[in-house]
Design an enzyme around this catalytic site. Structure first.
Site, short mmCIF file in Angstrom:
data_model
loop_
_atom_site.label_atom_id
_atom_site.label_comp_id
_atom_site.label_asym_id
_atom_site.label_seq_id
_atom_site.Cartn_x
_atom_site.Cartn_y
_atom_site.Cartn_z
N TRP A 155 6.46 5.22 -1.20
CA TRP A 155 5.58 4.12 -1.07
C TRP A 155 4.29 4.15 -1.96
O TRP A 155 3.89 3.18 -2.37
CB TRP A 155 4.96 4.32 0.46
CG TRP A 155 6.20 4.06 1.19
CD1 TRP A 155 6.65 4.93 2.50
CD2 TRP A 155 6.89 2.69 1.81
NE1 TRP A 155 7.59 4.44 3.34
CE2 TRP A 155 7.64 2.78 2.42
CE3 TRP A 155 6.97 1.42 0.85
CZ2 TRP A 155 9.00 2.00 2.71
CZ3 TRP A 155 7.99 0.52 1.16
CH2 TRP A 155 8.80 0.74 2.15
N ASP A 200 -3.32 3.67 2.99
CA ASP A 200 -2.17 3.24 3.65
C ASP A 200 -1.93 4.06 4.65
O ASP A 200 -1.47 4.96 4.56
CB ASP A 200 -0.92 3.11 2.57
CG ASP A 200 0.59 2.47 3.07
OD1 ASP A 200 0.48 2.31 4.24
OD2 ASP A 200 1.34 2.48 2.26
N LYS A 249 5.59 0.69 12.83
CA LYS A 249 5.79 2.03 13.33
C LYS A 249 5.06 2.47 14.46
O LYS A 249 5.66 3.06 15.13
CB LYS A 249 5.48 3.00 11.82
CG LYS A 249 6.65 2.82 10.74
CD LYS A 249 6.05 2.76 9.43
CE LYS A 249 7.48 2.17 8.40
NZ LYS A 249 7.02 1.85 7.20
C1 LIG Z 1 7.03 1.56 6.07
C2 LIG Z 1 6.01 1.63 5.03
C3 LIG Z 1 5.46 0.89 4.20
C4 LIG Z 1 6.05 -0.57 3.75
O1 LIG Z 1 6.04 -1.37 5.05
P1 LIG Z 1 6.36 -2.96 5.19
O2 LIG Z 1 5.71 -3.57 6.18
O3 LIG Z 1 7.99 -2.96 5.24
O4 LIG Z 1 6.22 -3.64 3.86
C5 LIG Z 1 4.44 1.13 3.21
N1 LIG Z 1 3.82 2.26 3.53
C6 LIG Z 1 4.25 3.16 4.19
C7 LIG Z 1 3.41 4.42 4.35
C8 LIG Z 1 5.21 2.83 5.11
O5 LIG Z 1 5.52 3.89 6.09
#
Ligand SMILES: *Cc1c(COP(=O)(O)O)cnc(C)c1O
Length: 360
Positions: free
Chosen positions: A102, A172, A196
C-alpha cells in the site's frame, strides 16, 4: 442461521448486532416510512446521521477541536492522490516510508504530483518489519511525512509513531483505525477506507488538522479538494449514505464495548492467542518480526504450498472463511479486526492444532 468466521482482509466482518439493527431498520428507518438507502441526503434524518457519526468518531478517537472529519468516496486509494494534491504546497516535496504494497501505491501516486523521497524502507527484509526512522531525515524542506500504521498485506504495524515535529505526519490507518489508542495530535492527517474496521465499503474517513485544509491549487478539481468537503459538512454532493449509516452503528457498537481502550485490550488478547500458537507450532510459522507484528492482519504459512492449499480448503469446510494470504505474499492470513470475537480466534487456533497433528 448459518454464519461463518470471516477472516477477510476487507471488506470484512461486521458486528452481528449491527447487521441485525440494519435489518430491523431497513424498510422503515425511525418511522420515516423508508429505507436510509432511499432517503434524501438533504433530509434532517440523514444530516443527523452524518453529525452523529462524526461526533462518535471524535469521541472514540479523542479528536481535538482543531481537526475536521471528512467523509469522502474513492477508497483509501483516492487519498493517495488527494493528499499530495492538497498538501504538497510549499515545497512540492514529501517524505514517504515504504513498508509494503500500500505504501508503494501511495508513493507512485504522490510522484505524479511532486517530488517524493523514500526516507526509510523495509523492502530489504521483505517488509517483515518497520524501518527505523531517524528524525534527522526530517530536516529537509518537505510538506509532510507519510506512513502506513498497519500493513494489511504484510502484517506489520508501527509500535511507535515517529515524531515529526513541525512537519505534518500523514497516516494511512485503513486497516487499524480504532483498533488501538492513538494520540491524534501527533498527526496532521489520518485516512482510512471504511471496509476494514469501520463499516461497509464506499466510505473513506479523513481526519485532518484544520490548518492543512484550503491550500490546494485553484486548478485542483472540486471533488479532490478537502476544502469542498470541509465547507459543506461532507454533503457537497451525494455521500455514500448507507455506508455512513452503518459506520455510525459500528461506532455505537464500539462505544458500547467500552471504546478503543477496551477494544485494544481485546485485540492484544486475540492476536496473542494466534501468535503464541504460531510460535510454538511445529507446522505453522509467522514470517513477521516479533516486534512489529500486526494486531489486525496475521499472515502465516506451513512448510509447503500444498499444505497451505489443503489447510485453506479444510478450514473453509469447517466454517473459517477467506484465510488465503494475499497473492503477493502467499500462505495464509487471518484478519482479526475489532468485530472478530475472541471465540473466532480461539476456534481457528483449535482447528489449526488438529490440522497440525494430522499433517506435520
Ligand atoms: C485496503 C487498504 C487500502 C486501499 O483501500 P481502498 O479503499 O480499497 O482504496 C489502502 N491502504 C491500506 C493500508 C489498506 O489496508
Amino acid at each position: 442461521m448459518h454464519r461463518v468466521y470471516n477472516f477477510s482482509a476487507g471488506p470484512s466482518i461486521l458486528p452481528i448486532s449491527v447487521l441485525e439493527q440494519v435489518q430491523k431498520e431497513l424498510l422503515n428507518y425511525h418511522e420515516t416510512g423508508m429505507s436510509i438507502m432511499e432517503m434524501s441526503h438533504r433530509s434532517t434524518a440523514f444530516q443527523d446521521i452524518v453529525d452523529e457519526t462524526k461526533d462518535l468518531l471524535c469521541e472514540l478517537m479523542n479528536i481535538p477541536e482543531n481537526y475536521e472529519v471528512l467523509f469522502i468516496q474513492g477508497g483509501a486509494s483516492l487519498q493517495f492522490s488527494m493528499i499530495p494534491l492538497n498538501l504538497m504546497q510549499r515545497y512540492k516535496h514529501a517524505a514517504y516510508v515504504h513498508t509494503g504494497s500500500w505504501s508503494k501505491k501511495a508513493i507512485q501516486e504522490a510522484e505524479k504530483i511532486g517530488t517524493v523521497s523514500v526516507i526509510a524502507s523495509s523492502e530489504n527484509d521483505r517488509f517483515t518489519s518497520i524501518p527505523e526512522i531517524n528524525s534527522t531525515l526530517f530536516s529537509r524542506e518537505i510538506d509532510y511525512v507519510h506512513i502506513t500504521t498497519n500493513n494489511t498485506i504484510e502484517g506489520t504495524r508501527y509500535v511507535n509513531i515517529p515524531e515529526t515535529g513541525e512537519i505534518p505526519l500523514v497516516a494511512d490507518m485503513s486497516s487499524n483505525i480504532l483498533s488501538e489508542e492513538y494520540d491524534i495530535t501527533k498527526f496532521g492527517l489520518i485516512y482510512a477506507g471504511a471496509q476494514k474496521n469501520l463499516g461497509p465499503a464506499g466510505l473513506t474517513v479523513v481526519i485532518v488538522r484544520k490548518d492543512l485544509i484550503g491550500s490546494a491549487n485553484s486548478s485542483c478539481p472540486t471533488m479532490l479538494n478537502y476544502e469542498t468537503y470541509s465547507k459543506h459538512n461532507s454533503l457537497y454532493n451525494t455521500p455514500p449514505s448507507f455506508s455512513i449509516y452503518v459506520t455510525k452503528l459500528v461506532l455505537q457498537w464500539l462505544k458500547a464495548q467500552g471504546g478503543v481502550e477496551e477494544i485494544e485490550k481485546r485485540n492484544y488478547e486475540k492476536a496473542a492467542i494466534l501468535y503464541n500458537f504460531l510460535d510454538e507450532s511445529s507446522l505453522f510459522t509467522s514470517p513477521v518480526n516479533t516486534v512489529y507484528r500486526s494486531l489486525m492482519n496475521i499472515p502465516f504459512t506451513t512448510s509447503s504450498n500444498e499444505k497451505n492449499a489443503l489447510f485453506i480448503q479444510e478450514a473453509k469446510k469447517h466454517g473459517f472463511e477467506t484465510l488465503k494470504g494475499h497473492r503477493s505474499v502467499g500462505g495464509m492470513r487471518a484478519s482479526i479486526y475489532n468485530a472478530m470475537p475472541i471465540e473466532g480466534v480461539q476456534a481457528l487456533v483449535d482447528f489449526m492444532h488438529i490440522f497440525e497433528k494430522k499433517h506435520k
